[in-house]
Scaffold this motif. Sequence first.
Motif, PDB file in Angstrom:
ATOM      1  N   ALA A  57      35.937  56.626  46.490  1.00 39.26           N
ATOM      2  CA  ALA A  57      35.881  55.670  47.587  1.00 39.26           C
ATOM      3  C   ALA A  57      36.002  54.226  47.108  1.00 39.26           C
ATOM      4  O   ALA A  57      36.097  53.305  47.929  1.00 39.26           O
ATOM      5  CB  ALA A  57      34.576  55.844  48.371  1.00 39.26           C
ATOM      6  N   ASN A  58      35.994  54.021  45.804  1.00 42.91           N
ATOM      7  CA  ASN A  58      36.153  52.676  45.246  1.00 42.91           C
ATOM      8  C   ASN A  58      37.573  52.447  44.743  1.00 42.91           C
ATOM      9  O   ASN A  58      37.828  51.446  44.069  1.00 42.91           O
ATOM     10  CB  ASN A  58      35.159  52.458  44.099  1.00 42.91           C
ATOM     11  N   GLN A  59      38.480  53.336  45.051  1.00 41.71           N
ATOM     12  CA  GLN A  59      39.848  53.235  44.566  1.00 41.71           C
ATOM     13  C   GLN A  59      40.806  52.981  45.733  1.00 41.71           C
ATOM     14  O   GLN A  59      40.472  53.162  46.896  1.00 41.71           O
ATOM     15  CB  GLN A  59      40.248  54.524  43.839  1.00 41.71           C
ATOM     16  N   GLY A  60      42.021  52.561  45.393  1.00 43.41           N
ATOM     17  CA  GLY A  60      43.067  52.403  46.382  1.00 43.41           C
ATOM     18  C   GLY A  60      42.693  51.464  47.506  1.00 43.41           C
ATOM     19  O   GLY A  60      42.040  50.441  47.317  1.00 43.41           O
ATOM     20  N   TRP A  61      43.146  51.825  48.729  1.00 44.36           N
ATOM     21  CA  TRP A  61      42.939  50.983  49.907  1.00 44.36           C
ATOM     22  C   TRP A  61      41.454  50.747  50.186  1.00 44.36           C
ATOM     23  O   TRP A  61      41.047  49.633  50.526  1.00 44.36           O
ATOM     24  CB  TRP A  61      43.623  51.659  51.099  1.00 44.36           C
ATOM     25  N   LEU A  62      40.633  51.782  50.015  1.00 40.49           N
ATOM     26  CA  LEU A  62      39.194  51.617  50.235  1.00 40.49           C
ATOM     27  C   LEU A  62      38.601  50.658  49.211  1.00 40.49           C
ATOM     28  O   LEU A  62      37.741  49.837  49.544  1.00 40.49           O
ATOM     29  CB  LEU A  62      38.490  52.973  50.162  1.00 40.49           C
ATOM     30  N   GLY A  63      39.036  50.761  47.968  1.00 35.43           N
ATOM     31  CA  GLY A  63      38.576  49.832  46.959  1.00 35.43           C
ATOM     32  C   GLY A  63      38.989  48.406  47.278  1.00 35.43           C
ATOM     33  O   GLY A  63      38.238  47.457  47.043  1.00 35.43           O
ATOM     34  N   ALA A  64      40.195  48.248  47.842  1.00 35.79           N
ATOM     35  CA  ALA A  64      40.667  46.918  48.217  1.00 35.79           C
ATOM     36  C   ALA A  64      39.813  46.328  49.340  1.00 35.79           C
ATOM     37  O   ALA A  64      39.530  45.124  49.355  1.00 35.79           O
ATOM     38  CB  ALA A  64      42.131  46.981  48.638  1.00 35.79           C
ATOM     39  N   ARG A 105      48.923  32.662  43.993  1.00 33.90           N
ATOM     40  CA  ARG A 105      49.904  33.537  44.608  1.00 33.90           C
ATOM     41  C   ARG A 105      50.231  34.724  43.705  1.00 33.90           C
ATOM     42  O   ARG A 105      50.231  35.877  44.154  1.00 33.90           O
ATOM     43  CB  ARG A 105      51.190  32.755  44.910  1.00 33.90           C
ATOM     44  N   SER A 106      50.496  34.460  42.437  1.00 33.71           N
ATOM     45  CA  SER A 106      50.888  35.534  41.521  1.00 33.71           C
ATOM     46  C   SER A 106      49.731  36.487  41.254  1.00 33.71           C
ATOM     47  O   SER A 106      49.914  37.711  41.216  1.00 33.71           O
ATOM     48  CB  SER A 106      51.412  34.949  40.209  1.00 33.71           C
ATOM     49  N   GLY A 107      48.529  35.944  41.071  1.00 32.39           N
ATOM     50  CA  GLY A 107      47.364  36.788  40.818  1.00 32.39           C
ATOM     51  C   GLY A 107      47.026  37.664  42.004  1.00 32.39           C
ATOM     52  O   GLY A 107      46.723  38.860  41.858  1.00 32.39           O
ATOM     53  N   PHE A 108      47.103  37.076  43.208  1.00 29.01           N
ATOM     54  CA  PHE A 108      46.824  37.832  44.418  1.00 29.01           C
ATOM     55  C   PHE A 108      47.852  38.945  44.612  1.00 29.01           C
ATOM     56  O   PHE A 108      47.509  40.102  44.893  1.00 29.01           O
ATOM     57  CB  PHE A 108      46.836  36.895  45.630  1.00 29.01           C
ATOM     58  N   SER A 109      49.137  38.623  44.462  1.00 29.09           N
ATOM     59  CA  SER A 109      50.200  39.611  44.672  1.00 29.09           C
ATOM     60  C   SER A 109      50.069  40.783  43.718  1.00 29.09           C
ATOM     61  O   SER A 109      50.177  41.953  44.128  1.00 29.09           O
ATOM     62  CB  SER A 109      51.566  38.936  44.494  1.00 29.09           C
ATOM     63  N   ALA A 110      49.820  40.487  42.438  1.00 27.29           N
ATOM     64  CA  ALA A 110      49.704  41.556  41.440  1.00 27.29           C
ATOM     65  C   ALA A 110      48.470  42.407  41.692  1.00 27.29           C
ATOM     66  O   ALA A 110      48.526  43.650  41.594  1.00 27.29           O
ATOM     67  CB  ALA A 110      49.658  40.949  40.041  1.00 27.29           C
ATOM     68  N   HIS A 111      47.340  41.782  42.016  1.00 26.29           N
ATOM     69  CA  HIS A 111      46.092  42.523  42.254  1.00 26.29           C
ATOM     70  C   HIS A 111      46.219  43.393  43.494  1.00 26.29           C
ATOM     71  O   HIS A 111      45.775  44.547  43.511  1.00 26.29           O
ATOM     72  CB  HIS A 111      44.940  41.523  42.407  1.00 26.29           C
ATOM     73  N   PHE A 112      46.849  42.876  44.549  1.00 26.45           N
ATOM     74  CA  PHE A 112      47.035  43.629  45.783  1.00 26.45           C
ATOM     75  C   PHE A 112      47.882  44.878  45.530  1.00 26.45           C
ATOM     76  O   PHE A 112      47.496  45.993  45.903  1.00 26.45           O
ATOM     77  CB  PHE A 112      47.711  42.736  46.829  1.00 26.45           C
ATOM     78  N   THR A 113      49.027  44.679  44.875  1.00 22.86           N
ATOM     79  CA  THR A 113      49.917  45.807  44.615  1.00 22.86           C
ATOM     80  C   THR A 113      49.264  46.855  43.729  1.00 22.86           C
ATOM     81  O   THR A 113      49.401  48.061  43.949  1.00 22.86           O
ATOM     82  CB  THR A 113      51.220  45.313  43.958  1.00 22.86           C
ATOM     83  N   SER A 114      48.510  46.393  42.723  1.00 20.94           N
ATOM     84  CA  SER A 114      47.860  47.313  41.794  1.00 20.94           C
ATOM     85  C   SER A 114      46.820  48.176  42.492  1.00 20.94           C
ATOM     86  O   SER A 114      46.742  49.389  42.243  1.00 20.94           O
ATOM     87  CB  SER A 114      47.208  46.518  40.652  1.00 20.94           C
ATOM     88  N   LEU A 115      46.020  47.596  43.380  1.00 23.61           N
ATOM     89  CA  LEU A 115      44.917  48.345  43.993  1.00 23.61           C
ATOM     90  C   LEU A 115      45.362  49.083  45.256  1.00 23.61           C
ATOM     91  O   LEU A 115      45.035  50.261  45.442  1.00 23.61           O
ATOM     92  CB  LEU A 115      43.758  47.392  44.312  1.00 23.61           C
ATOM     93  N   VAL A 116      46.125  48.431  46.105  1.00 19.94           N
ATOM     94  CA  VAL A 116      46.535  49.038  47.376  1.00 19.94           C
ATOM     95  C   VAL A 116      47.677  50.027  47.178  1.00 19.94           C
ATOM     96  O   VAL A 116      47.822  50.994  47.928  1.00 19.94           O
ATOM     97  CB  VAL A 116      46.921  47.949  48.396  1.00 19.94           C
TER      98      VAL A 116
END
Length: 325
Positions: free
Chosen positions: A211-218, A252-263
């Motif tokens: 439950a701490n991974q993927g979309w739920l983790g995000a 912008r770059s940090g947010f984009s990379a973190h979003f793609t990695s987790l979601v």
Amino acid sequence: MRDTTRQIGSSKFPAANDPLGEILHQLRLDGSLYCRSTLFGDWSLAMPVLTGKMMFHIISHGQCWLTIEGEAPQLLKQGSLVLVPHGLGHSLCRDPGLEATPLFEAGIKQVSERYETLQMGEESEGELTELTCGLISFDQFAAKQLIQMLPPLIMLETLAQSKSRWLNASLDLIAAEARQLKPGGETIITHLADILVIQLIRHWLEESPEANQGWLGALRDKHLGIALRAIHHQPQKNWTVDSLARECGMSRSGFSAHFTSLVGNTVKNYLTHWRMNLAYQRLQKKSEPLIILAEEFGYSSEAAFSRAFKRVMGVSPSQIGSSLL
């Protein structure tokens, strides 16, 4: 009274003390059917595949086994709650070696539109097992996002004594409302069953590492959770990677990379998919002018909205709307 909202960029959202609370609230479950079973001796029931539905079972007396393809058999003891969230076929039985009777051939008696009873065997034939089963449907995109991430089976094996008393009282009330058929009875039954299902899902969210991974983790992430809530609350706004990054205080770059990695999806694709699924739900309920939907979901023209809709959903919005005519 203390202000419980938090200023985020140019928008206000509720303080995120419970970041998954909104998603649980949006489950908006629709109880379809409930069955209370009294089972004696050796018995076995085969539950059918029910696509798009969830089934829960509560063992109020005795014990039984639950078997589902691909999973080890689970012993359900008195007080256990179990949820099968993906509509998979499964069996409930006194002993895993018994031949299962299909549920719809087991002699179910209808008490009301939403409540049934079932008895198998007689008291002289052996030990008693009592269980309540519920069939639940859901029709909300956020709920589907959550349910897709649930495992094939969720179990809550033991309850504190105070919760056990509340559970038994809830089951008694469901049965009484079904028998008496008073005005508002089905609403009470549905809401009580919804609470039981949400209790199971909340238990999994609190206890499972998945439950701490993927979309739920995000959703739980202190930065990405803000961006996701912004998208969910205002899907019509002209969001960009830059504006969402500012909302959650990241580059912008940090947010984009973190979003793609987790979601597991880019910000732009997630926003588009979210909007199109919400639009799809609207069109399933009633036919609306496409220009209205385009404006409400952040598109400057009907053509741009239609292209995005067909790319994501695989059909044009006019095809969804025409199916209601």
